[in-house]
Design a protein around this motif. Structure first.
Motif, PDB file in Angstrom:
ATOM      1  N   LEU A  68     -35.634 -27.338  50.483  1.00  0.00           N
ATOM      2  CA  LEU A  68     -35.274 -26.558  51.980  1.00  0.00           C
ATOM      3  C   LEU A  68     -33.554 -26.969  51.706  1.00  0.00           C
ATOM      4  N   ILE A  69     -32.565 -25.961  51.821  1.00  0.00           N
ATOM      5  CA  ILE A  69     -30.867 -25.529  51.015  1.00  0.00           C
ATOM      6  C   ILE A  69     -30.594 -25.068  52.277  1.00  0.00           C
ATOM      7  N   VAL A  70     -29.369 -25.694  52.289  1.00  0.00           N
ATOM      8  CA  VAL A  70     -28.029 -25.529  53.138  1.00  0.00           C
ATOM      9  C   VAL A  70     -27.117 -25.258  52.774  1.00  0.00           C
ATOM     10  N   ASN A  71     -26.509 -23.897  52.895  1.00  0.00           N
ATOM     11  CA  ASN A  71     -25.217 -23.931  52.607  1.00  0.00           C
ATOM     12  C   ASN A  71     -24.167 -24.503  53.867  1.00  0.00           C
ATOM     13  N   GLN A  72     -23.403 -25.187  53.684  1.00  0.00           N
ATOM     14  CA  GLN A  72     -22.363 -25.756  55.167  1.00  0.00           C
ATOM     15  C   GLN A  72     -20.593 -24.796  54.636  1.00  0.00           C
ATOM     16  N   LEU A 104     -19.905 -19.538  60.316  1.00  0.00           N
ATOM     17  CA  LEU A 104     -20.399 -18.691  61.645  1.00  0.00           C
ATOM     18  C   LEU A 104     -20.343 -19.470  62.738  1.00  0.00           C
ATOM     19  N   GLY A 105     -20.208 -21.315  62.884  1.00  0.00           N
ATOM     20  CA  GLY A 105     -19.665 -21.832  63.663  1.00  0.00           C
ATOM     21  C   GLY A 105     -20.695 -22.551  64.120  1.00  0.00           C
ATOM     22  N   LEU A 106     -21.423 -22.486  63.138  1.00  0.00           N
ATOM     23  CA  LEU A 106     -22.403 -23.525  63.774  1.00  0.00           C
ATOM     24  C   LEU A 106     -22.554 -25.154  63.390  1.00  0.00           C
ATOM     25  N   LYS A 107     -22.712 -26.031  64.110  1.00  0.00           N
ATOM     26  CA  LYS A 107     -22.462 -27.385  64.186  1.00  0.00           C
ATOM     27  C   LYS A 107     -24.273 -27.469  63.473  1.00  0.00           C
ATOM     28  N   ILE A 108     -24.460 -27.989  61.932  1.00  0.00           N
ATOM     29  CA  ILE A 108     -25.524 -28.087  62.129  1.00  0.00           C
ATOM     30  C   ILE A 108     -26.019 -29.881  61.995  1.00  0.00           C
ATOM     31  N   PRO A 109     -26.866 -30.029  62.703  1.00  0.00           N
ATOM     32  CA  PRO A 109     -27.258 -31.716  62.908  1.00  0.00           C
ATOM     33  C   PRO A 109     -27.274 -32.175  62.308  1.00  0.00           C
ATOM     34  N   GLU A 110     -26.720 -33.305  62.006  1.00  0.00           N
ATOM     35  CA  GLU A 110     -26.848 -34.729  60.534  1.00  0.00           C
ATOM     36  C   GLU A 110     -28.491 -34.622  60.176  1.00  0.00           C
ATOM     37  N   ALA A 111     -28.615 -34.894  60.993  1.00  0.00           N
ATOM     38  CA  ALA A 111     -30.587 -35.310  61.505  1.00  0.00           C
ATOM     39  C   ALA A 111     -30.833 -34.510  60.468  1.00  0.00           C
ATOM     40  N   PHE A 112     -31.331 -32.636  60.509  1.00  0.00           N
ATOM     41  CA  PHE A 112     -31.531 -31.910  59.970  1.00  0.00           C
ATOM     42  C   PHE A 112     -31.096 -32.053  58.526  1.00  0.00           C
ATOM     43  N   LEU A 113     -29.211 -32.204  58.229  1.00  0.00           N
ATOM     44  CA  LEU A 113     -29.103 -31.925  56.323  1.00  0.00           C
ATOM     45  C   LEU A 113     -29.264 -32.939  55.730  1.00  0.00           C
ATOM     46  N   LEU A 114     -29.603 -34.852  56.302  1.00  0.00           N
ATOM     47  CA  LEU A 114     -30.299 -35.213  55.603  1.00  0.00           C
ATOM     48  C   LEU A 114     -31.669 -35.005  55.196  1.00  0.00           C
ATOM     49  N   LEU A 117     -34.944 -22.531  61.054  1.00  0.00           N
ATOM     50  CA  LEU A 117     -34.044 -21.509  61.860  1.00  0.00           C
ATOM     51  C   LEU A 117     -34.052 -21.339  63.398  1.00  0.00           C
ATOM     52  N   HIS A 118     -34.591 -21.742  63.938  1.00  0.00           N
ATOM     53  CA  HIS A 118     -34.317 -22.289  65.987  1.00  0.00           C
ATOM     54  C   HIS A 118     -34.133 -23.761  65.939  1.00  0.00           C
ATOM     55  N   GLU A 119     -34.420 -24.497  64.827  1.00  0.00           N
ATOM     56  CA  GLU A 119     -33.829 -25.367  64.854  1.00  0.00           C
ATOM     57  C   GLU A 119     -32.101 -25.754  65.386  1.00  0.00           C
ATOM     58  N   VAL A 120     -31.611 -24.838  63.853  1.00  0.00           N
ATOM     59  CA  VAL A 120     -30.414 -24.412  63.561  1.00  0.00           C
ATOM     60  C   VAL A 120     -29.922 -23.609  64.462  1.00  0.00           C
ATOM     61  N   VAL A 121     -30.621 -23.047  65.065  1.00  0.00           N
ATOM     62  CA  VAL A 121     -29.639 -22.199  65.670  1.00  0.00           C
ATOM     63  C   VAL A 121     -30.033 -22.335  67.247  1.00  0.00           C
ATOM     64  N   PRO A 122     -29.146 -22.894  68.113  1.00  0.00           N
ATOM     65  CA  PRO A 122     -29.428 -23.502  69.183  1.00  0.00           C
ATOM     66  C   PRO A 122     -29.156 -22.047  70.432  1.00  0.00           C
TER      67      PRO A 122
END
Length: 177
Positions: A150-154, A160-170, A7-12
């Motif tokens: 790891l499941i992510v809801n894009q 929420l205005g979050l840009k999740i890094p492509e590397a994280f999504l991979l 979570l800390h990695e995804v929320v700048p």
């Protein structure tokens, strides 16, 4: 700890974390304590809220107003039953959420990281088979989960205005679009 680090990695710039748990559920109490320890190690301020009944959920979110930038929810039957309500309130406050089971993400939460329960059920069936074939239950070693997902809801991330890094999504096992 791993969930909070994700979570800390995804929320700048995450500095303030809300944690919600049911103190009547011993596993949730342990998870809350571990999460608070990890949060301190990451330099996060923590606002913890205990919920014992569905009526406590709205009050917990009131306590989070202006004091949290993300929400970590400790799992137990109370929060599982109320996952849609929790996600709705979190979304209304624009709080990214972290859970340990995928059903919360399917219901609109941001992400989850936890054991793959289908794999656990298959392994439990293997144990039952061994016992039915004559193995003594006390002779079968206790095992820990080996498959995590790891499941992510894009869709939620975008709302929420979050840009999740492509590397994280991979790294995610599944991305819900």
């Amino acid at each position: 700890g791993k969930r909070l680090k994700l979570l800390h990695e995804v929320v700048p710039g995450l500095r303030r974390l809300a944690i919600m748990a049911n103190p009547g559920a011993p596993p949730a109490v342990l998870e809350m304590a571990e999460t608070q320890t990890t949060a301190r190690a990451l330099g996060l301020e923590v606002v913890a809220s205990e919920i014992r009944r569905p009526e406590d959920i709205a009050a917990a979110f009131e306590a989070f107003k202006g004091r949290a930038e993300a929400l970590y929810v400790c799992n137990d039957p109370l929060v599982t039953t109320n996952r849609t309500r929790i996600n709705t309130l979190a979304s209304g406050m624009r709080l990214p959420t972290m859970y340990n089971v995928r059903e919360f993400v399917e219901a609109g939460g941001l992400m989850s990281y936890g054991p793959n329960f289908l794999d656990l059920f298959r392994r439990a069936a293997d144990f039952a088979d061994k016992i039915l074939r004559g193995a003594k239950p006390g002779d079968i070693p206790v095992e820990q989960p080996t498959k995590f997902e790891l499941i992510v809801n894009q869709t939620t991330a975008k709302a929420l205005g979050l840009k999740i890094p492509e590397a994280f999504l991979l790294r995610a096992n599944e991305v819900i679009e």
